[in-house]
Design a protein around this motif. Sequence first.
Motif, PDB file in Angstrom:
ATOM      1  N   ALA A 119      15.452 -27.323 -24.039  1.00  0.00           N
ATOM      2  CA  ALA A 119      14.678 -28.212 -24.897  1.00  0.00           C
ATOM      3  C   ALA A 119      13.188 -27.909 -24.883  1.00  0.00           C
ATOM      4  O   ALA A 119      12.496 -28.084 -25.892  1.00  0.00           O
ATOM      5  CB  ALA A 119      14.907 -29.667 -24.489  1.00  0.00           C
ATOM      6  N   SER A 120      12.667 -27.436 -23.745  1.00  0.00           N
ATOM      7  CA  SER A 120      11.218 -27.227 -23.606  1.00  0.00           C
ATOM      8  C   SER A 120      10.782 -25.795 -23.887  1.00  0.00           C
ATOM      9  O   SER A 120       9.642 -25.548 -24.292  1.00  0.00           O
ATOM     10  CB  SER A 120      10.768 -27.607 -22.194  1.00  0.00           C
ATOM     11  N   GLY A 121      11.672 -24.827 -23.613  1.00  0.00           N
ATOM     12  CA  GLY A 121      11.308 -23.423 -23.756  1.00  0.00           C
ATOM     13  C   GLY A 121      10.628 -22.853 -22.530  1.00  0.00           C
ATOM     14  O   GLY A 121      10.127 -21.720 -22.567  1.00  0.00           O
ATOM     15  N   PHE A 122      10.621 -23.608 -21.407  1.00  0.00           N
ATOM     16  CA  PHE A 122       9.985 -23.121 -20.179  1.00  0.00           C
ATOM     17  C   PHE A 122      10.993 -23.131 -19.024  1.00  0.00           C
ATOM     18  O   PHE A 122      11.837 -24.026 -18.923  1.00  0.00           O
ATOM     19  CB  PHE A 122       8.772 -23.970 -19.824  1.00  0.00           C
ATOM     20  N   PHE A 123      10.859 -22.133 -18.155  1.00  0.00           N
ATOM     21  CA  PHE A 123      11.756 -22.024 -17.014  1.00  0.00           C
ATOM     22  C   PHE A 123      11.538 -23.168 -16.030  1.00  0.00           C
ATOM     23  O   PHE A 123      10.460 -23.767 -15.957  1.00  0.00           O
ATOM     24  CB  PHE A 123      11.541 -20.693 -16.283  1.00  0.00           C
ATOM     25  N   ARG A 248      19.712 -37.756 -26.263  1.00  0.00           N
ATOM     26  CA  ARG A 248      18.896 -38.968 -26.108  1.00  0.00           C
ATOM     27  C   ARG A 248      18.138 -38.937 -24.787  1.00  0.00           C
ATOM     28  O   ARG A 248      16.931 -39.218 -24.731  1.00  0.00           O
ATOM     29  CB  ARG A 248      19.785 -40.210 -26.153  1.00  0.00           C
ATOM     30  N   GLU A 249      18.827 -38.585 -23.713  1.00  0.00           N
ATOM     31  CA  GLU A 249      18.193 -38.582 -22.402  1.00  0.00           C
ATOM     32  C   GLU A 249      17.162 -37.467 -22.274  1.00  0.00           C
ATOM     33  O   GLU A 249      16.124 -37.644 -21.630  1.00  0.00           O
ATOM     34  CB  GLU A 249      19.257 -38.452 -21.308  1.00  0.00           C
ATOM     35  N   ILE A 250      17.426 -36.319 -22.877  1.00  0.00           N
ATOM     36  CA  ILE A 250      16.464 -35.215 -22.791  1.00  0.00           C
ATOM     37  C   ILE A 250      15.197 -35.564 -23.561  1.00  0.00           C
ATOM     38  O   ILE A 250      14.097 -35.136 -23.201  1.00  0.00           O
ATOM     39  CB  ILE A 250      17.070 -33.879 -23.274  1.00  0.00           C
ATOM     40  N   ARG A 251      15.312 -36.376 -24.590  1.00  0.00           N
ATOM     41  CA  ARG A 251      14.108 -36.852 -25.286  1.00  0.00           C
ATOM     42  C   ARG A 251      13.234 -37.665 -24.336  1.00  0.00           C
ATOM     43  O   ARG A 251      12.009 -37.526 -24.324  1.00  0.00           O
ATOM     44  CB  ARG A 251      14.491 -37.700 -26.498  1.00  0.00           C
ATOM     45  N   LEU A 259       5.794 -33.414 -23.312  1.00  0.00           N
ATOM     46  CA  LEU A 259       6.083 -32.253 -24.143  1.00  0.00           C
ATOM     47  C   LEU A 259       6.601 -32.723 -25.500  1.00  0.00           C
ATOM     48  O   LEU A 259       7.528 -33.527 -25.564  1.00  0.00           O
ATOM     49  CB  LEU A 259       7.137 -31.355 -23.473  1.00  0.00           C
ATOM     50  N   ARG A 260       5.989 -32.215 -26.550  1.00  0.00           N
ATOM     51  CA  ARG A 260       6.411 -32.601 -27.892  1.00  0.00           C
ATOM     52  C   ARG A 260       7.798 -32.020 -28.180  1.00  0.00           C
ATOM     53  O   ARG A 260       8.013 -30.812 -28.028  1.00  0.00           O
ATOM     54  CB  ARG A 260       5.414 -32.091 -28.933  1.00  0.00           C
ATOM     55  N   PRO A 261       8.750 -32.829 -28.601  1.00  0.00           N
ATOM     56  CA  PRO A 261      10.092 -32.299 -28.877  1.00  0.00           C
ATOM     57  C   PRO A 261      10.103 -31.397 -30.104  1.00  0.00           C
ATOM     58  O   PRO A 261       9.451 -31.696 -31.104  1.00  0.00           O
ATOM     59  CB  PRO A 261      10.930 -33.562 -29.109  1.00  0.00           C
ATOM     60  N   ASP A 262      10.806 -30.297 -30.004  1.00  0.00           N
ATOM     61  CA  ASP A 262      11.035 -29.396 -31.123  1.00  0.00           C
ATOM     62  C   ASP A 262      12.396 -29.772 -31.701  1.00  0.00           C
ATOM     63  O   ASP A 262      13.431 -29.518 -31.089  1.00  0.00           O
ATOM     64  CB  ASP A 262      11.029 -27.944 -30.632  1.00  0.00           C
TER      65      ASP A 262
END
Length: 323
Positions: A119-123, A248-251, A259-262
Motif C-alpha cells: 500500500a505504501s511502496g516502501f520496504f 479498510r484497516e490498511i487505510r 501517508l497519502r493513500p494511492d
Amino acid sequence: MEAPKRFIFFILAFCSIFGIIFTYNSTVSSLIIFSNSISDKDHEERAIFADISSENYSEKEMTYRKLTIDNSGQKRYWWSKDLLCSQYSVNFGKNIVASWLLSYPRSGNTWTRYLIESASGFFTGSIYHSKNSKRAGYLGEDDPISRNRTIVIKTHTAESLKGSNRATLLIMRNPARSLISYWNYKNNRNSFSRWFLSAPNSSYKTKAFHKFVEKELEIWRSTYIYPLKNAKRLHVIFYEMLRENPVREIRGILRFLQLRPDEDRLLCLLRHLEGVAKGQQRQIQPYTWEEKNAFDRTIEEINVILSSRGFPPTPDYRIYGLI
C-alpha cells in the motif's frame, strides 16, 4: 490451379487477420469490463471504510509526509505477473522515521508487513534479520535500522519500545489462536514451510504443551500491557478485523503513518491480498477450562486499558472459537 490456391490463401489470410482483430477487441473489452468491476468494488469498499486510529483526523486535517525514494537501493515488484498492477514497486526510502510494528509471534506481523509495503511502496524492516523472510521477498529485513530506509520495523518484544520515541503499530490477535499457531511454528521451526505446517494433534495432550500455554500467555500479556500503558503515539490493529476487511484497516494504518493513500495501489492490493507467509487457520480445541478462564481474565485486563486509551475493545473472540 493457381487461381484456387490464391483464393484459398486469401481466405486463410483474411481469417487470420479477422481472428487477431477479434482477439484484440475481446481483450480490450475484457480489460474495460474488469476495470469497471474493480472500480465498482472499490466504491463499495470506500462506503464502509473506517479508521480505528487513536487520532481521528478528517482528510482535510491530515498532514501527509512526503517521503523520498532511495533510487540507489533495490526494488521489489510484488505483482510483477499482473498486467494491471506490475508497475507498482516497493522501494527503500531516505531519512524515514519508522514506526514499530509490534505483536506477539504468530499474530499476522509478516502478512501486515506485506500489506503495508504493497500500500505504501516502501520496504519494512525487522530487528530479527531473518534469512527466510528476506528470501520470501522482504528485502528490508536485514537493512540496518540506523539507515532510516524502512517505513516500519517488526518486533515481537515490548523491550524494543523502551527508551524509544517511535510511534507504535500494535497487532493484537486472539491469544488462544496465537498460542496454537506459535506451538505449530516452534514444532516445525527447521522447515521453510513452518508457516503452514501443523504439529501432531497428540502434542496438544502433553505436559509440555500446557506448560507452554501457561508461560506464553503471560508473555502475550506483557507484550501488550507495556505499549498500551506507555506508548505515546499508538495505533491498535485487531488481526481478526484485518482479515475481514484488509483494505479498510490498511487505510487506517496509512493514516496513522501519515501517508497519502494511492487509490490505484489499493485496488491492486485488493486483488492480491494473500501475499506470502500468511498462515493457515487451524481448527482444534486443546485448552482446559482453567486455561480458558486465564484467557478471559487476560483479555478483560487488556480491554480495560484499551478503553482508558480511547480504543474499542478486542473483538468477541468467542465468535472465532477456542475461548
